[in-house]
Write an enzyme that holds these catalytic residues in place. Structure first.
Site, PDB file in Angstrom:
ATOM      1  N   HIS A 510       0.794  -1.131  -0.057  1.00  0.00           N
ATOM      2  CA  HIS A 510       0.170  -0.007   0.089  1.00  0.00           C
ATOM      3  C   HIS A 510       0.719   1.263  -0.041  1.00  0.00           C
ATOM      4  CE1 HIS A 510      -3.786  -2.280   2.122  1.00  0.00           C
ATOM      5  NE2 HIS A 510      -3.545  -2.583   0.733  1.00  0.00           N
ATOM      6  N   HIS A 553      -8.027   0.299   2.076  1.00  0.00           N
ATOM      7  CA  HIS A 553      -7.116  -0.371   0.815  1.00  0.00           C
ATOM      8  C   HIS A 553      -7.286   0.654  -0.020  1.00  0.00           C
ATOM      9  CE1 HIS A 553      -6.744  -4.713   2.877  1.00  0.00           C
ATOM     10  NE2 HIS A 553      -7.443  -3.836   3.525  1.00  0.00           N
TER      11      HIS A 553
END
Length: 573
Positions: A510, A553
């Site tokens: 991420h 996310h």
């Protein structure tokens, strides 16, 4: 040898994080008067079963559609270089990611505006979240297995199909997990996409449930419009921006196109009539900027690159979340999958000690900032990092934003927890290593540079361990598989946890922040219109512009950001 290609109005250069680039290509090319070119080195994977089948997530890792990066040696991980996956395909990383669709906490997006980005907050992004989404209501069997949702927060007509997979297990696992987490103080969260993720919940994925197909960025935004005569996809890897000769040193740089490397190794120029838009992701957009002379003059000089725009923040402020996994054997053998997540706040993790930890960590922020600044070799100033850390600290301790996520799942006869701190204070960098090595960046997330991050990660590990040893779930745990029994006893010390985390640490994939949207004075790279400072017609639209981590996310937010960016670009045309 350099070749010339025809002029386009908007040139979108995208690889590998194609989520944003393909949204822009779709929206901009909807106007037949606008010619759009997308440059992408990856292949067409619409018929690759390892991509299309949601159950085969992780199978493409290490294949030709994975860039197969690795980090620099990480001291917190025994100086290991850690593999880092990113999609090398039309659709980029959305073709190989976990398909999770979670937005994040409202306050975390409001913090973007607090950094000087007018108009970038939860309320401004919320309509775009809904605009992108085509949500499939869970079936009765999925509801019985624990799928919950709030219909008011989901879109019904967007490009990106979301829903729960049919493999969602209809066993007693959900009830066991719900009751166990409730016993630990984590209530059921009906829908994590409503602006608050705290608690235990299920979450949708970016897939077409009824067809059982992953819905990546290409399937959502590119394949349906690929035949537009004003939209062209070019196979190649972008190397650098080509600047107009009229650009004056020290003044505003004007881009006239880009140079890319064709599949057969030729250097090719593409001319853009209006703008060059980088959507190459947090690991590559900074490399293209640096190759083009935009970045830290000290670094550029060491690489023999003339500085066009002095922007030391390029490649800095890399924020990545470290991931740790625990695996247990089970006395039962459940089939299917269970996408369950538990999000923790500081109060959840520290309890009665929260106030004292808030005070002690607030006092340590200047030292943390100095560490990050020193690790940047002078590219960022400690005073600026300190300002950013104070905003993040306020999110954690005053606004109750979640700072830890624990994935709870089952796989055959195994129970699995994966956990990661969401808001790290250990910030790293990604930089070009040489003029020719555009595909070999120096990725240095600097895991656990700040001790508090390790404290949180250890706390999350202990929480996951406690979950598997708490009734009713604990009645079905047979033994520890990873690590093996005895390595992490229930009374394991910080030293034992630190050793295990270092040995097993992996990226959460991420990455954000390497071309941050914030003031130039703070080390920002793009303004609120996503234009690169010091340039007239270069924008960045991808995860690199996100200035602070958040509890979702990336995919959901990147779609929303790209949709909003497309409107900004069209309005400015």
């Amino acid at each position: 040898m350099n070749e010339r290609w025809h002029v386009v109005k908007h040139l979108t250069t995208s690889s590998p994080a194609r989520t944003c680039g393909l949204v822009l290509a779709n929206r901009l090319s909807a106007d037949p008067k606008i010619r759009v070119a997308v440059i992408e080195p990856g292949e067409d994977v619409r018929d690759n079963v390892n991509v299309t089948d949601p159950a085969l997530f992780t199978v493409p890792f290490g294949t030709s559609i994975d860039w197969q990066y690795s980090t620099t040696p990480q001291p917190a991980a025994g100086n290991r270089t850690i593999p880092w996956h990113a999609g090398k395909a039309i659709g980029g990383t959305s073709t190989i990611n976990g398909m999770t669709y979670i937005r994040g906490d409202r306050a975390q997006f409001d913090a973007w505006e607090a950094l000087g980005n007018e108009g970038w907050n939860w309320e401004s992004l919320y309509p775009y979240y809904k605009k992108t989404e085509k949500f499939t209501v869970p079936s009765g069997a999925q509801m019985a297995a624990g799928a919950t949702y709030d219909p008011e927060v989901h879109g019904e007509t967007g490009h990106v199909h979301t829903g729960f997979p049919f493999s969602f297990t209809n066993s007693s696992f959900h009830e066991l997990a719900t009751n166990t987490w409730a016993g630990l103080g984590y209530p059921l969260n009906e829908d994590v996409n409503a602006g608050s993720v705290r608690g235990f919940s299920t979450w949708p994925q970016t897939l077409d449930r009824d067809r059982n197909i992953r819905f990546d960025a290409a399937r959502s935004y590119y394949y349906p419009v690929e035949d537009r005569p004003n939209l062209t996809l070019i196979r190649g890897t972008v190397k650098r921006i080509i600047w107009s000769r009229s650009s004056v040193a020290g003044g505003i740089a004007v881009a006239e196109g880009v140079e890319y490397v064709s599949p057969d190794g030729e250097l090719v120029d593409v001319t853009a009539a209006e703008e060059v838009i980088l959507s190459a992701g947090a690991l590559r957009s900074p490399l293209i900027l640096e190759s083009s002379g935009v970045g830290n003059p000290s670094l550029l000089n060491s690489l023999g690159i003339e500085t066009r725009v002095d922007l030391p923040g390029v490649g800095e402020y890399l924020q990545e979340q470290p991931n740790t996994v625990l695996v247990y054997s089970s006395t039962l053998n459940w089939s299917g999958s269970a996408p369950y997540a538990t999000f923790s706040t500081a109060q959840d993790m520290f309890g009665d000690e929260t106030s004292s930890i808030e005070t002690s960590t607030l006092a340590q922020i200047p030292d943390w900032a100095k560490k990050v600044a020193a690790a940047s070799n002078g590219a960022v100033e400690a005073a600026n990092v300190e300002k950013l850390f104070r905003v993040q600290h306020d999110l954690v301790f005053r606004q109750n934003a979640t700072l830890g996520e624990t994935l709870t799942t089952i796989s055959g006869g195994y129970f699995v927890s994966a956990m990661w701190l969401l808001l790290p204070f250990s910030w790293g960098s990604v930089h070009l290593t040489s003029v020719e090595a555009i595909n070999a960046p120096a990725i240095d997330p600097k895991y656990f540079l700040v001790d508090f991050d390790l404290d949180v990660q250890i706390g999350l590990g202990r929480l996951a361990q406690k979950f598997w040893h708490t009734k009713p779930m604990g009645d079905f745990v047979d033994g520890s598989v990873s690590p093996i029994d005895g390595v992490l006893p229930l009374n394991a010390t910080d030293k034992q946890w630190t050793s295990y985390i270092g040995d097993s640490l992996m990226p959460n994939h991420h990455p954000i922040g390497t071309a941050s949207m914030m003031s130039r004075e703070l080390g920002g790279v793009v303004d609120p219109k996503l234009r690169v400072y010091g340039t007239k017609n270069v924008r960045v639209v991808d995860s690199s512009i996100l200035p602070l981590q958040f509890s979702g996310h990336l995919t959901a937010t990147l779609y929303a950001v790209a949709e909003r960016a497309a409107e900004l670009i069209i309005e400015a045309a």
